[in-house]
Design an enzyme around this catalytic site. Sequence first.
Site, PDB file in Angstrom:
ATOM      1  N   SER A  30       0.831  -1.200   0.000  1.00 18.20           N
ATOM      2  CA  SER A  30       0.000   0.000   0.000  1.00 18.20           C
ATOM      3  C   SER A  30       0.867   1.252   0.000  1.00 18.20           C
ATOM      4  CB  SER A  30      -0.907   0.012   1.237  1.00 18.20           C
ATOM      5  OG  SER A  30      -1.492   1.291   1.347  1.00 18.20           O
ATOM      6  N   HIS A  38      -1.347  -1.286  -4.211  1.00 16.19           N
ATOM      7  CA  HIS A  38      -2.579  -0.826  -3.571  1.00 16.19           C
ATOM      8  C   HIS A  38      -2.554   0.696  -3.395  1.00 16.19           C
ATOM      9  CE1 HIS A  38      -6.113  -1.658  -0.984  1.00 16.19           C
ATOM     10  NE2 HIS A  38      -5.648  -0.711  -0.187  1.00 16.19           N
ATOM     11  N   ASP A  49      -4.659   3.870  -1.908  1.00 18.79           N
ATOM     12  CA  ASP A  49      -5.746   4.261  -1.011  1.00 18.79           C
ATOM     13  C   ASP A  49      -6.233   5.665  -1.332  1.00 18.79           C
ATOM     14  OD1 ASP A  49      -6.059   1.997   0.842  1.00 18.79           O
ATOM     15  OD2 ASP A  49      -3.971   2.419   1.346  1.00 18.79           O
ATOM     16  N   MET A  72      -8.761   8.511  -0.399  1.00 18.72           N
ATOM     17  CA  MET A  72      -9.591   8.937   0.743  1.00 18.72           C
ATOM     18  C   MET A  72     -10.058  10.365   0.515  1.00 18.72           C
ATOM     19  SD  MET A  72      -7.395   7.517   3.947  1.00 18.72           S
ATOM     20  CE  MET A  72      -6.504   5.944   3.882  1.00 18.72           C
ATOM     21  N   HIS A 115      -8.363   1.366  -3.891  1.00 18.20           N
ATOM     22  CA  HIS A 115      -9.286   1.189  -2.763  1.00 18.20           C
ATOM     23  C   HIS A 115      -9.905   2.543  -2.459  1.00 18.20           C
ATOM     24  CE1 HIS A 115      -9.608   0.194   1.847  1.00 18.20           C
ATOM     25  NE2 HIS A 115     -10.791   0.291   1.268  1.00 18.20           N
ATOM     26  N   MET A 147     -11.982   4.875  -0.525  1.00 14.17           N
ATOM     27  CA  MET A 147     -12.658   5.161   0.749  1.00 14.17           C
ATOM     28  C   MET A 147     -13.296   6.527   0.609  1.00 14.17           C
ATOM     29  SD  MET A 147      -9.642   3.597   3.086  1.00 14.17           S
ATOM     30  CE  MET A 147      -8.540   3.624   1.672  1.00 14.17           C
ATOM     31  N   MET A 186     -11.846  -5.392   5.530  1.00 13.61           N
ATOM     32  CA  MET A 186     -10.955  -4.494   6.268  1.00 13.61           C
ATOM     33  C   MET A 186     -10.605  -5.127   7.604  1.00 13.61           C
ATOM     34  SD  MET A 186     -10.315  -1.694   4.482  1.00 13.61           S
ATOM     35  CE  MET A 186      -9.397  -0.903   5.796  1.00 13.61           C
ATOM     36  N   ASP A 234      -6.956  -6.108   4.400  1.00 12.05           N
ATOM     37  CA  ASP A 234      -6.268  -4.805   4.355  1.00 12.05           C
ATOM     38  C   ASP A 234      -6.261  -4.194   5.745  1.00 12.05           C
ATOM     39  OD1 ASP A 234      -5.238  -2.335   3.738  1.00 12.05           O
ATOM     40  OD2 ASP A 234      -6.955  -1.671   2.541  1.00 12.05           O
TER      41      ASP A 234
HETATM   42  C1  DX5 Z   1      -6.224   1.925   5.615  1.00 11.52           C
HETATM   43  C2  DX5 Z   1      -5.798   1.533   4.228  1.00 11.52           C
HETATM   44  C3  DX5 Z   1      -4.740   0.497   4.157  1.00 11.52           C
HETATM   45  C4  DX5 Z   1      -3.438   0.916   4.790  1.00 11.52           C
HETATM   46  C5  DX5 Z   1      -2.816  -0.287   5.382  1.00 11.52           C
HETATM   47  O1  DX5 Z   1      -7.397   2.643   5.552  1.00 11.52           O
HETATM   48  O2  DX5 Z   1      -6.908   1.032   3.513  1.00 11.52           O
HETATM   49  O3  DX5 Z   1      -4.536   0.085   2.821  1.00 11.52           O
HETATM   50  O4  DX5 Z   1      -2.529   1.447   3.878  1.00 11.52           O
HETATM   51  O5  DX5 Z   1      -1.660   0.085   6.052  1.00 11.52           O
HETATM   52  P1  DX5 Z   1      -0.984  -0.904   7.105  1.00 11.52           P
HETATM   53  O6  DX5 Z   1      -0.553  -2.112   6.348  1.00 11.52           O
HETATM   54  O7  DX5 Z   1       0.146  -0.114   7.654  1.00 11.52           O
HETATM   55  O8  DX5 Z   1      -2.031  -1.240   8.125  1.00 11.52           O
HETATM   56 ZN    ZN Z   2      -6.516   0.123   1.538  1.00 14.21          ZN
END
Ligand code: DX5
Ligand code: ZN
Length: 220
Positions: free
Chosen positions: A8, A31, A33, A35, A64, A66, A136, A174
């Site tokens: 990620s 990956h 993220d 947000m 991903h 969010m 999650m 994740d």
């Molecule tokens: C959290 C993200 C994850 C995050 C995971 O909301 O969706 O993808 O990057 O990070 P680690 O592996 O450090 O928990």
């Molecule tokens: Zn994620």
Amino acid sequence: MQPRIAPSLLSADFARLAEAAAAVPSSDWLHVDVMDNHFVPNLTIGLPVVQALRASTDLPLDCHLMIDDPDRWAPPYAEEAGAHNVTVHAEAAADPVMIARDLRAAGALAGLAIKPGTPLEPYLELLRSYDTLLVMTVEPGFGGQEFIADVLPKVRDARRRVESGHLTLAIEVDGGINTDTILAAAEAGADVFVAGSAVYHADDPDRAVGELRELARKAS
Ligand code: DX5
Ligand code: ZN
């Protein structure tokens, strides 16, 4: 079942995303993220950055989202950013079946994510329209949180339904995945593992990817 590792970028240096992608050549997916400061309190990157990333790496992008209103905002990640897999949150989607249709029509895999407190049952029927289920294992929003083992029964449940032929899904976990926790997630039946801090805070990120894959392989 061949375990796939998806580093990620949330734990990478956001000023050097292309280098961060190049640092993990042996990963299966990358990956990303996204947000929006509404669905989750944090704010990261959006479509233009993912498009730039697409042009900077050959790794399949696992986006991903969010974000609120994925019905409107998700398809461009497939259509305009060439994402390999686009995951939306079940809690945010108004018409998840339509979203999956749009994503697949653009040539991407469609993913549905559920937060730790969201049950799997209400989504079983519509998961027939999806290619990946993201369970999650932390509350979405931030990297570096502790793995929540209590959600593993949902992974087990999904795996049973895949094994019995009721669903055809990759099962992704994740949050908090590292060398201590990946075994439990793999034993529960996950086959795609997102890891942020465990990869990008390691001295050798690509080696960390290999170690995680090896551990997951042993369990499955
Ligand atoms: C959290 C993200 C994850 C995050 C995971 O909301 O969706 O993808 O990057 O990070 P680690 O592996 O450090 O928990
Ligand atoms: Zn994620």
